[in-house]
Design an enzyme around this catalytic site. Structure first.
Site, PDB file in Angstrom:
ATOM      1  N   ASN A 188       0.805  -1.228   0.000  1.00 28.01           N
ATOM      2  CA  ASN A 188       0.000   0.000   0.000  1.00 28.01           C
ATOM      3  C   ASN A 188       0.835   1.274   0.000  1.00 28.01           C
ATOM      4  O   ASN A 188       0.330   2.345   0.344  1.00 28.01           O
ATOM      5  CB  ASN A 188      -0.964  -0.007   1.180  1.00 28.01           C
ATOM      6  CG  ASN A 188      -1.798  -1.269   1.205  1.00 28.01           C
ATOM      7  OD1 ASN A 188      -1.710  -2.047   2.150  1.00 28.01           O
ATOM      8  ND2 ASN A 188      -2.565  -1.519   0.162  1.00 28.01           N
ATOM      9  N   VAL A 216       1.853   7.000   0.464  1.00 23.83           N
ATOM     10  CA  VAL A 216       0.970   6.034   1.111  1.00 23.83           C
ATOM     11  C   VAL A 216      -0.394   6.078   0.445  1.00 23.83           C
ATOM     12  O   VAL A 216      -0.951   7.152   0.186  1.00 23.83           O
ATOM     13  CB  VAL A 216       0.832   6.356   2.622  1.00 23.83           C
ATOM     14  CG1 VAL A 216      -0.191   5.458   3.283  1.00 23.83           C
ATOM     15  CG2 VAL A 216       2.187   6.222   3.306  1.00 23.83           C
ATOM     16  N   CYS A 217      -0.931   4.895   0.184  1.00 23.19           N
ATOM     17  CA  CYS A 217      -2.246   4.778  -0.439  1.00 23.19           C
ATOM     18  C   CYS A 217      -3.170   4.013   0.507  1.00 23.19           C
ATOM     19  O   CYS A 217      -3.150   2.779   0.532  1.00 23.19           O
ATOM     20  CB  CYS A 217      -2.123   4.055  -1.779  1.00 23.19           C
ATOM     21  SG  CYS A 217      -3.703   3.864  -2.626  1.00 23.19           S
ATOM     22  N   ILE A 218      -3.913   4.761   1.307  1.00 24.56           N
ATOM     23  CA  ILE A 218      -4.945   4.146   2.151  1.00 24.56           C
ATOM     24  C   ILE A 218      -6.223   4.973   1.990  1.00 24.56           C
ATOM     25  O   ILE A 218      -6.172   6.170   1.679  1.00 24.56           O
ATOM     26  CB  ILE A 218      -4.543   4.037   3.637  1.00 24.56           C
ATOM     27  CG1 ILE A 218      -4.155   5.390   4.224  1.00 24.56           C
ATOM     28  CG2 ILE A 218      -3.456   2.993   3.828  1.00 24.56           C
ATOM     29  CD1 ILE A 218      -3.849   5.357   5.720  1.00 24.56           C
ATOM     30  N   HIS A 246      -7.799   9.332   0.750  1.00 21.94           N
ATOM     31  CA  HIS A 246      -8.396   9.621  -0.552  1.00 21.94           C
ATOM     32  C   HIS A 246      -9.467  10.696  -0.384  1.00 21.94           C
ATOM     33  O   HIS A 246     -10.164  10.718   0.632  1.00 21.94           O
ATOM     34  CB  HIS A 246      -8.996   8.355  -1.158  1.00 21.94           C
ATOM     35  CG  HIS A 246      -7.968   7.322  -1.470  1.00 21.94           C
ATOM     36  ND1 HIS A 246      -8.269   5.992  -1.619  1.00 21.94           N
ATOM     37  CD2 HIS A 246      -6.630   7.414  -1.661  1.00 21.94           C
ATOM     38  CE1 HIS A 246      -7.173   5.317  -1.889  1.00 21.94           C
ATOM     39  NE2 HIS A 246      -6.160   6.164  -1.920  1.00 21.94           N
TER      40      HIS A 246
END
Length: 171
Positions: free
Chosen positions: A86, A93-95, A99
């Site tokens: 992730n 960071v992609c959580i 978003h």
């Protein structure tokens, strides 16, 4: 573009959150300004969570807040090397909670999982620590790390252990 009133409100909110974290530190991370003249740029140190592959690691990150925070989420990017499904190869960071708010145009995330103004630096970083403990390989940001995680766990573990050792050496 954020109005001057919105910018002032976001700066005051960030000062309040920074002061709160200074008075009442949270286990697992530390946070401070990257530059004392810029409340919108924070330097973060995340300590690898116990009982995970990242245990013993010290991971530097940068949190950049938009002028219309808390209406919009900050960006969080690891400065330290990171190998995780992730985390994009560039460290971002992609959580879900980072978003933008509202419906996901791809239909993957429920609006309730995405950014909400009630989130704070503390809730974001606790989510990142949780992400380190339990990666979501269903929607990977780093395809290679997710592939290792699923198909060659020993190789994944070896890469993470190397990163953990390096991170401790950097202190």
């Amino acid at each position: 573009m954020a109005s001057p009133a919105t910018t002032l409100q976001s700066a005051l909110l960030l000062q309040k959150q920074l002061k709160e974290l200074s008075k009442h530190p949270v286990e697992g991370f530390s946070a401070g300004l990257a530059d004392n003249d810029n409340i919108y740029e924070w330097e973060i140190m995340i300590i690898g969570p116990p009982d995970t592959l990242y245990e013993g690691g010290f991971f530097k990150a940068r949190m950049t807040f938009p002028k219309d925070y808390p209406l919009m989420p900050p960006k969080l990017k690891f400065i330290s090397e990171m190998w995780h499904p992730n985390v994009y190869p560039d460290g971002e960071v992609c959580i879900s909670i980072l978003h933008p708010p509202g419906e996901d145009k791809y239909g993957y995330e429920d609006a309730g999982e995405r950014w909400m103004p009630v989130h704070t630096v503390e809730t974001i970083l606790l989510s990142v620590i949780s992400m380190l403990s339990t990666p979501n390989d269903e929607s990977p940001a780093n395809i290679e790390a997710a592939k290792d995680w699923r198909e060659d766990y020993p190789a994944f573990k070896k890469k993470v252990q190397r990163i953990v050792r390096r991170s401790a050496d950097m202190l």
